[in-house]
Design a protein around this motif. Sequence first.
Motif, PDB file in Angstrom:
ATOM      1  N   ASP A 183      21.957  71.052  55.279  1.00 11.48           N
ATOM      2  CA  ASP A 183      21.513  71.515  56.599  1.00 11.48           C
ATOM      3  C   ASP A 183      20.681  70.444  57.310  1.00 11.48           C
ATOM      4  O   ASP A 183      20.705  70.335  58.525  1.00 11.48           O
ATOM      5  CB  ASP A 183      20.774  72.851  56.512  1.00 11.48           C
ATOM      6  N   GLN A 184      19.961  69.610  56.558  1.00 18.10           N
ATOM      7  CA  GLN A 184      19.205  68.506  57.157  1.00 18.10           C
ATOM      8  C   GLN A 184      20.159  67.414  57.657  1.00 18.10           C
ATOM      9  O   GLN A 184      19.930  66.822  58.716  1.00 18.10           O
ATOM     10  CB  GLN A 184      18.208  67.937  56.143  1.00 18.10           C
ATOM     11  N   ALA A 217      23.166  67.990  58.709  1.00 24.20           N
ATOM     12  CA  ALA A 217      23.782  68.543  59.921  1.00 24.20           C
ATOM     13  C   ALA A 217      22.904  68.267  61.139  1.00 24.20           C
ATOM     14  O   ALA A 217      23.389  67.874  62.208  1.00 24.20           O
ATOM     15  CB  ALA A 217      24.038  70.043  59.746  1.00 24.20           C
ATOM     16  N   TRP A 218      21.584  68.483  60.987  1.00 24.34           N
ATOM     17  CA  TRP A 218      20.657  68.157  62.078  1.00 24.34           C
ATOM     18  C   TRP A 218      20.681  66.660  62.373  1.00 24.34           C
ATOM     19  O   TRP A 218      20.649  66.245  63.529  1.00 24.34           O
ATOM     20  CB  TRP A 218      19.232  68.607  61.750  1.00 24.34           C
ATOM     21  N   PHE A 227      15.853  71.581  60.325  1.00 17.80           N
ATOM     22  CA  PHE A 227      15.259  70.768  61.386  1.00 17.80           C
ATOM     23  C   PHE A 227      14.280  69.777  60.765  1.00 17.80           C
ATOM     24  O   PHE A 227      13.580  70.099  59.811  1.00 17.80           O
ATOM     25  CB  PHE A 227      14.550  71.656  62.416  1.00 17.80           C
ATOM     26  N   SER A 261      11.399  74.844  57.945  1.00 15.14           N
ATOM     27  CA  SER A 261      12.435  75.235  58.905  1.00 15.14           C
ATOM     28  C   SER A 261      13.365  76.306  58.344  1.00 15.14           C
ATOM     29  O   SER A 261      14.068  76.977  59.098  1.00 15.14           O
ATOM     30  CB  SER A 261      13.253  74.014  59.345  1.00 15.14           C
ATOM     31  N   ARG A 262      13.359  76.512  57.040  1.00 17.66           N
ATOM     32  CA  ARG A 262      14.210  77.563  56.456  1.00 17.66           C
ATOM     33  C   ARG A 262      13.703  78.950  56.842  1.00 17.66           C
ATOM     34  O   ARG A 262      14.448  79.917  56.823  1.00 17.66           O
ATOM     35  CB  ARG A 262      14.238  77.432  54.927  1.00 17.66           C
ATOM     36  N   THR A 313      15.443  79.528  63.788  1.00 14.23           N
ATOM     37  CA  THR A 313      16.404  78.546  64.279  1.00 14.23           C
ATOM     38  C   THR A 313      17.297  78.106  63.126  1.00 14.23           C
ATOM     39  O   THR A 313      17.140  78.558  61.997  1.00 14.23           O
ATOM     40  CB  THR A 313      15.667  77.321  64.848  1.00 14.23           C
ATOM     41  N   ASP A 314      18.215  77.208  63.410  1.00 17.37           N
ATOM     42  CA  ASP A 314      19.054  76.666  62.342  1.00 17.37           C
ATOM     43  C   ASP A 314      18.176  75.947  61.327  1.00 17.37           C
ATOM     44  O   ASP A 314      17.320  75.142  61.703  1.00 17.37           O
ATOM     45  CB  ASP A 314      20.079  75.680  62.913  1.00 17.37           C
ATOM     46  N   PRO A 315      18.357  76.203  60.056  1.00 15.70           N
ATOM     47  CA  PRO A 315      17.546  75.535  59.038  1.00 15.70           C
ATOM     48  C   PRO A 315      17.856  74.044  58.973  1.00 15.70           C
ATOM     49  O   PRO A 315      18.922  73.596  59.410  1.00 15.70           O
ATOM     50  CB  PRO A 315      17.944  76.231  57.740  1.00 15.70           C
ATOM     51  N   SER A 365      23.716  65.895  64.486  1.00 22.17           N
ATOM     52  CA  SER A 365      23.576  66.484  65.830  1.00 22.17           C
ATOM     53  C   SER A 365      22.602  65.677  66.680  1.00 22.17           C
ATOM     54  O   SER A 365      22.861  65.415  67.862  1.00 22.17           O
ATOM     55  CB  SER A 365      23.092  67.932  65.731  1.00 22.17           C
TER      56      SER A 365
END
Length: 144
Positions: free
Chosen positions: A62-63, A65-66, A36, A27-28, A32-34, A69
């Motif tokens: 970042d993981q 953060a997903w 995921f 996902s990086r 999209t936003d990294p 969300s």
Amino acid sequence: MNGDELLERIRALAAEVGLRIHHGQDSRKDLTDPGFPDVVLAGGERVLFRELKPDGRAPKADQVAWKWSLLASGADWAVWTPADWVSGRIEAEMTLVTAKRRLNEAIRDREAAQDALEAQRRSDADSRPSLRPQSDSGAVSGTE
């Protein structure tokens, strides 16, 4: 068990229990936003978002953060590790997602079989000759 082996076992089980699977390579590198989740499984009562951590490390920022969300929107998010495969957790979660769908399919199949049996019984009853005596329309009345 390394990450590829874990993913392959998850793919095989998904096919077995009737779930669709999506695995993003990295996902990086997406637009999209990294962060995921690595795996998305769908086809049952809910969609599973799973971060695979074959080395047991904690998710990166970042993981996480997903994670928040997705959880905030009612999604089912979790981390899976090889230990989760060995313990049966992964199989239990994947099977549970499809259990209600499979139960509903079984109920529909049973109801369809009952309907077909009832229709056959009605058809058999309609095609059987009657065993009641026929009235003779030419009979003379007993009043003279």
